[in-house]
Structures are given as C-alpha cells and as structure tokens.
Design a protein around this motif. Structure first.
Motif, PDB file in Angstrom:
ATOM      1  N   UNK A  56      -1.362   8.136   8.989  1.00  0.00           N
ATOM      2  CA  UNK A  56      -0.806   7.085   9.845  1.00  0.00           C
ATOM      3  C   UNK A  56      -1.894   6.129  10.320  1.00  0.00           C
ATOM      4  N   UNK A  57      -3.146   6.386   9.933  1.00  0.00           N
ATOM      5  CA  UNK A  57      -4.263   5.531  10.340  1.00  0.00           C
ATOM      6  C   UNK A  57      -4.351   4.313   9.422  1.00  0.00           C
ATOM      7  N   UNK A  58      -4.413   3.138  10.039  1.00  0.00           N
ATOM      8  CA  UNK A  58      -4.572   1.913   9.258  1.00  0.00           C
ATOM      9  C   UNK A  58      -5.462   0.948  10.032  1.00  0.00           C
ATOM     10  N   UNK A  59      -6.052   0.028   9.282  1.00  0.00           N
ATOM     11  CA  UNK A  59      -6.965  -0.949   9.867  1.00  0.00           C
ATOM     12  C   UNK A  59      -6.650  -2.326   9.303  1.00  0.00           C
ATOM     13  N   UNK A  76       0.832  -1.200   0.000  1.00  0.00           N
ATOM     14  CA  UNK A  76       0.000   0.000   0.000  1.00  0.00           C
ATOM     15  C   UNK A  76       0.870   1.254   0.000  1.00  0.00           C
ATOM     16  N   UNK A  77       1.886   1.287   0.842  1.00  0.00           N
ATOM     17  CA  UNK A  77       2.759   2.460   0.924  1.00  0.00           C
ATOM     18  C   UNK A  77       3.523   2.690  -0.372  1.00  0.00           C
ATOM     19  N   UNK A  78       3.970   1.633  -1.026  1.00  0.00           N
ATOM     20  CA  UNK A  78       4.668   1.763  -2.298  1.00  0.00           C
ATOM     21  C   UNK A  78       3.731   2.283  -3.378  1.00  0.00           C
ATOM     22  N   UNK A  79       2.509   1.750  -3.423  1.00  0.00           N
ATOM     23  CA  UNK A  79       1.523   2.217  -4.390  1.00  0.00           C
ATOM     24  C   UNK A  79       1.229   3.701  -4.169  1.00  0.00           C
ATOM     25  N   UNK A  80       1.059   4.085  -2.922  1.00  0.00           N
ATOM     26  CA  UNK A  80       0.823   5.492  -2.609  1.00  0.00           C
ATOM     27  C   UNK A  80       1.976   6.364  -3.064  1.00  0.00           C
ATOM     28  N   UNK A  81       3.191   5.938  -2.808  1.00  0.00           N
ATOM     29  CA  UNK A  81       4.381   6.689  -3.207  1.00  0.00           C
ATOM     30  C   UNK A  81       4.459   6.822  -4.728  1.00  0.00           C
ATOM     31  N   UNK A  82       4.272   5.713  -5.437  1.00  0.00           N
ATOM     32  CA  UNK A  82       4.385   5.713  -6.902  1.00  0.00           C
ATOM     33  C   UNK A  82       3.295   6.549  -7.571  1.00  0.00           C
ATOM     34  N   UNK A  83       2.158   6.705  -6.912  1.00  0.00           N
ATOM     35  CA  UNK A  83       1.041   7.435  -7.483  1.00  0.00           C
ATOM     36  C   UNK A  83       0.785   8.778  -6.809  1.00  0.00           C
TER      37      UNK A  83
END
Length: 69
Positions: free
Chosen positions: A43-46, A30-37
């Motif tokens: 900081x909230x996650x579930x 998820x973090x990589x996808x967010x970075x690439x896009x």
C-alpha cells in the motif's frame, strides 16, 4: 553542480504527464501491470512532483512491491 537523486528500491514506476485530475491513471497503470504479471504490491506509494506547465503536471509515481516475507 549536483543533481538531486532519489533512490527507491523494489518498486514499479510510472511517469505521468497530464492534468492533475487524471493522475490516478498512473496508479491504475502500475496496479494493472502488477496484476497481469502476478506482482504483489504494498500500500506504500510515492509521488514525486517534477514540474508544471499551465494545466499539465509531470509526476513520477512509485509503488512498492511487497517483500517476500
């Protein structure tokens, strides 16, 4: 019969199936996808535990996008 429903808006999502000690890869994905896009994430996650069979767990992971404040 009713089905459980979870509504989490404005999030990125990953479905993980594997050993519990590798679950961090769902967050990494998820973090990589967010970075690439160029998607800012909060900081909230579930983590929603879906099930387990032997040493394999199934978890749905959600990470909130930052609001446009």
């Amino acid at each position: 019969m009713t089905e459980p429903v979870i509504r989490i808006k404005n999030c990125l999502y990953s479905h993980f199936v594997g050993p519990e000690d590798k679950m961090k890869f769902a967050y990494d994905k998820i973090n990589l996808y967010g970075f690439e896009n160029d998607i800012k994430l909060s900081d909230e996650s579930y983590s929603v535990f879906v099930g387990q069979q032997d040493d394999t767990i199934t978890v749905d992971v959600f990470v909130e996008k930052k609001s446009d404040d």
